[in-house]
Design a protein around this motif. Sequence first.
Motif, PDB file in Angstrom:
ATOM      1  N   SER A  60      59.078  55.177  16.683  1.00 60.54           N
ATOM      2  CA  SER A  60      59.316  55.893  17.940  1.00 60.54           C
ATOM      3  C   SER A  60      57.721  56.105  18.097  1.00 60.54           C
ATOM      4  N   SER A  61      57.555  55.617  19.099  1.00 61.24           N
ATOM      5  CA  SER A  61      56.428  55.814  19.234  1.00 61.24           C
ATOM      6  C   SER A  61      55.315  56.463  20.772  1.00 61.24           C
ATOM      7  N   ARG A  62      54.125  57.085  20.844  1.00 61.09           N
ATOM      8  CA  ARG A  62      54.494  57.610  22.297  1.00 61.09           C
ATOM      9  C   ARG A  62      52.974  57.112  23.064  1.00 61.09           C
ATOM     10  N   LEU A  63      53.310  56.216  23.780  1.00 61.55           N
ATOM     11  CA  LEU A  63      52.557  56.091  25.184  1.00 61.55           C
ATOM     12  C   LEU A  63      51.833  57.588  25.276  1.00 61.55           C
ATOM     13  N   SER A  64      52.982  58.020  26.143  1.00 61.87           N
ATOM     14  CA  SER A  64      52.344  59.373  25.996  1.00 61.87           C
ATOM     15  C   SER A  64      52.402  60.406  26.011  1.00 61.87           C
ATOM     16  N   LEU A  65      52.515  61.596  27.174  1.00 62.23           N
ATOM     17  CA  LEU A  65      52.772  62.564  26.192  1.00 62.23           C
ATOM     18  C   LEU A  65      54.520  62.433  27.155  1.00 62.23           C
ATOM     19  N   GLN A  66      55.318  62.687  27.766  1.00 56.12           N
ATOM     20  CA  GLN A  66      56.458  61.889  28.417  1.00 56.12           C
ATOM     21  C   GLN A  66      57.031  60.855  27.774  1.00 56.12           C
ATOM     22  N   TRP A  67      56.112  59.443  27.168  1.00 56.43           N
ATOM     23  CA  TRP A  67      57.199  57.910  27.101  1.00 56.43           C
ATOM     24  C   TRP A  67      56.703  57.583  26.216  1.00 56.43           C
ATOM     25  N   ARG A  68      57.834  57.204  25.517  1.00 53.17           N
ATOM     26  CA  ARG A  68      58.380  57.169  23.957  1.00 53.17           C
ATOM     27  C   ARG A  68      58.103  55.177  24.026  1.00 53.17           C
ATOM     28  N   VAL A  69      58.034  53.805  23.164  1.00 50.93           N
ATOM     29  CA  VAL A  69      58.633  53.617  23.433  1.00 50.93           C
ATOM     30  C   VAL A  69      59.581  53.367  21.434  1.00 50.93           C
ATOM     31  N   ILE A  70      60.588  52.649  21.680  1.00 45.56           N
ATOM     32  CA  ILE A  70      61.614  52.887  20.453  1.00 45.56           C
ATOM     33  C   ILE A  70      61.827  51.684  20.271  1.00 45.56           C
ATOM     34  N   TYR A  71      61.980  51.272  18.764  1.00 47.66           N
ATOM     35  CA  TYR A  71      61.611  49.375  18.218  1.00 47.66           C
ATOM     36  C   TYR A  71      61.700  49.901  16.915  1.00 47.66           C
ATOM     37  N   LYS A  72      62.266  48.337  16.020  1.00 46.45           N
ATOM     38  CA  LYS A  72      62.776  48.363  14.650  1.00 46.45           C
ATOM     39  C   LYS A  72      61.775  47.330  14.443  1.00 46.45           C
ATOM     40  N   ALA A  73      61.495  47.652  13.131  1.00 47.92           N
ATOM     41  CA  ALA A  73      60.190  46.990  12.257  1.00 47.92           C
ATOM     42  C   ALA A  73      61.102  46.246  11.283  1.00 47.92           C
ATOM     43  N   GLU A  74      61.091  44.876  11.090  1.00 52.92           N
ATOM     44  CA  GLU A  74      61.468  44.160   9.972  1.00 52.92           C
ATOM     45  C   GLU A  74      60.512  43.498   8.963  1.00 52.92           C
ATOM     46  N   LYS A  75      59.772  44.119   8.580  1.00 55.32           N
ATOM     47  CA  LYS A  75      58.672  44.253   6.955  1.00 55.32           C
ATOM     48  C   LYS A  75      58.995  42.518   6.352  1.00 55.32           C
ATOM     49  N   GLU A  76      59.788  42.324   6.347  1.00 56.90           N
ATOM     50  CA  GLU A  76      60.220  40.776   5.381  1.00 56.90           C
ATOM     51  C   GLU A  76      60.084  39.391   6.443  1.00 56.90           C
ATOM     52  N   GLU A  77      60.317  39.792   7.847  1.00 57.22           N
ATOM     53  CA  GLU A  77      59.823  39.102   8.554  1.00 57.22           C
ATOM     54  C   GLU A  77      58.836  39.366   9.472  1.00 57.22           C
ATOM     55  N   LEU A  78      57.665  39.947   9.237  1.00 55.75           N
ATOM     56  CA  LEU A  78      57.174  40.431  10.083  1.00 55.75           C
ATOM     57  C   LEU A  78      57.501  40.664  11.914  1.00 55.75           C
ATOM     58  N   GLU A  79      58.748  41.302  12.128  1.00 59.31           N
ATOM     59  CA  GLU A  79      59.532  41.283  13.550  1.00 59.31           C
ATOM     60  C   GLU A  79      59.346  42.587  13.751  1.00 59.31           C
ATOM     61  N   VAL A  80      59.490  42.456  15.161  1.00 61.64           N
ATOM     62  CA  VAL A  80      59.353  43.753  15.982  1.00 61.64           C
ATOM     63  C   VAL A  80      60.391  44.405  17.002  1.00 61.64           C
ATOM     64  N   TYR A  81      61.647  44.843  16.960  1.00 61.72           N
ATOM     65  CA  TYR A  81      62.459  44.338  17.996  1.00 61.72           C
ATOM     66  C   TYR A  81      62.233  45.614  19.020  1.00 61.72           C
ATOM     67  N   VAL A  82      61.898  45.570  20.446  1.00 58.00           N
ATOM     68  CA  VAL A  82      61.593  46.644  21.107  1.00 58.00           C
ATOM     69  C   VAL A  82      62.981  47.351  21.839  1.00 58.00           C
ATOM     70  N   ILE A  83      63.399  48.220  21.010  1.00 55.16           N
ATOM     71  CA  ILE A  83      65.065  48.558  21.740  1.00 55.16           C
ATOM     72  C   ILE A  83      64.749  49.221  23.032  1.00 55.16           C
TER      73      ILE A  83
END
Length: 90
Positions: A60-83
């Motif tokens: 989870s990363s904070r975009l503001s005090l209220q808003w969050r982005v939830i994601y999963k990172a695949e380090k072997e493939e350099l891919e990020v899946y934003v859920i």
Amino acid sequence: MWIIYEKKSLIKSLKTIPLRIKKEYEIWKRIIELQGTQGLREIKGYHDEALKGEWRGFRSSRLSLQWRVIYKAEKEELEVYVIDLNAHKY
């Protein structure tokens, strides 16, 4: 260079999100594309952290005090899946 995949439901929900949050999300995506998740950890304002419980394996990363982005990172493939991009409930 990292590749970002966004869930279809996320793309639809972006229409209802405030413009300020959309801009923060675009900045977040640029950081991921250029530096990966390590770039987020270097910027303390994002409070990038691993999630627990049923969300184990996601981050989870904070975009503001209220808003969050939830994601999963695949380090072997350099891919990020934003859920999800949501308003955090307190």
